[in-house]
Design a protein around this motif. Sequence first.
Motif, mmCIF file in Angstrom:
data_model
loop_
_atom_site.group_PDB
_atom_site.id
_atom_site.type_symbol
_atom_site.label_atom_id
_atom_site.label_comp_id
_atom_site.label_asym_id
_atom_site.label_seq_id
_atom_site.Cartn_x
_atom_site.Cartn_y
_atom_site.Cartn_z
ATOM 1 N N CYS A 1 1.097 0.043 -3.725
ATOM 2 C CA CYS A 1 0.053 -0.025 -2.709
ATOM 3 C C CYS A 1 0.189 -1.369 -2.012
ATOM 4 O O CYS A 1 -0.039 -2.424 -2.621
ATOM 5 C CB CYS A 1 -1.330 0.114 -3.353
ATOM 6 N N LEU A 2 0.579 -1.351 -0.741
ATOM 7 C CA LEU A 2 0.871 -2.567 0.004
ATOM 8 C C LEU A 2 -0.061 -2.705 1.200
ATOM 9 O O LEU A 2 -0.639 -1.726 1.682
ATOM 10 C CB LEU A 2 2.317 -2.572 0.502
ATOM 11 N N ILE A 3 -0.179 -3.925 1.701
ATOM 12 C CA ILE A 3 -0.852 -4.151 2.979
ATOM 13 C C ILE A 3 -0.014 -3.496 4.073
ATOM 14 O O ILE A 3 1.219 -3.617 4.083
ATOM 15 C CB ILE A 3 -1.019 -5.657 3.217
ATOM 16 N N THR A 4 -0.664 -2.796 4.971
ATOM 17 C CA THR A 4 0.057 -2.033 5.990
ATOM 18 C C THR A 4 1.007 -2.909 6.795
ATOM 19 O O THR A 4 2.154 -2.518 7.063
ATOM 20 C CB THR A 4 -0.940 -1.334 6.928
ATOM 21 N N GLU A 5 0.570 -4.101 7.192
ATOM 22 C CA GLU A 5 1.431 -5.004 7.964
ATOM 23 C C GLU A 5 2.680 -5.383 7.186
ATOM 24 O O GLU A 5 3.759 -5.561 7.764
ATOM 25 C CB GLU A 5 0.665 -6.257 8.363
ATOM 26 N N GLN A 6 2.533 -5.527 5.885
ATOM 27 C CA GLN A 6 3.663 -5.888 5.030
ATOM 28 C C GLN A 6 4.664 -4.740 4.936
ATOM 29 O O GLN A 6 5.885 -4.959 4.895
ATOM 30 C CB GLN A 6 3.128 -6.247 3.642
ATOM 31 N N ALA A 7 4.159 -3.506 4.937
ATOM 32 C CA ALA A 7 5.029 -2.346 4.743
ATOM 33 C C ALA A 7 5.613 -1.805 6.041
ATOM 34 O O ALA A 7 6.663 -1.149 6.022
ATOM 35 C CB ALA A 7 4.238 -1.232 4.053
#
Length: 296
Positions: free
Chosen positions: A243-249
């Motif tokens: 589960c990642l931060i959207t900006e990171q992914a």
Amino acid sequence: MDRDLWSGLAIFAQIVEAGSFARAARRLGLSASALSHAMRVLEAKLDIRLLDRTTRSLAPTSAGEALLERLRPAMASVEEVLGLLDTARDRPMGRVRVNAHRPAAVHIILPRLPALSRDCPDVSVELVVNDGLVDIVAERFDCGVRHAEALQGDMISIRISDPVSLVFVASPGYLAHHGCPDHAEDLGRHRCISYRHSTSGTVHRWEFERNGVTSQQAVPTSFVTNDVDVMRDAALAGLGIACLITEQATPHLLSGDLVKVLPGWAPALPPNHLYYPSRRQPTAAFRAFLHAMRDG
């Protein structure tokens, strides 16, 4: 006043506040041996011991406590006067020390610094990345950036981001081998990449949000780390679902190196807030930094 004596008094106050020579040295940008020498000189000039030191701890003597009781208000008055002088400058100058968790440092603070550098070239920023909870007053930071629920008390806080969206992801190779989950309960049959909180040491319990309903669930963890970038790299390596931060992914989703799973199930984190002590007089440099963060 003797210049060495005044310098020694300031160092003495910093050592006591920091609780150790090593921490005080880091704050002042000096070596621990230089601080130890300054204390020996100060105690020799005053002809009295101010600190009780052992290999594991230090504490002011009764004479040191009495000195600090009078010294702290005097030093606070000097800092206040310097702050007033600072406001009279034609343009801000000085250093701003910031403590932020990694996602905020990378995705919020750094993108807003070029404008600050252009408009205020004499302002420098020291950005310390720390995903745990930090006492910014004790550690001599001008401000911190955390999610709202992690803010220290007695602080002025300013929201500097919207809620932070999250996304569940995995590599194509992992999904080809293990299949793609359709429901949060399907994660019980998968390998998951989890985050360990730096301050509490607990493993984050996965959260889900579906049709406005939030729930938590324990998942089988095959890899644990306390670094969000390592979580991303573990997902890229095919170690499991993260589960990642959207900006990171996003860059990796666009390249196809990661694939979104469980669409519509990911929650959002609270907005990020910049916070600073309510009783500290902001410098012109800090006000310029604050303006850059609010307008980003």
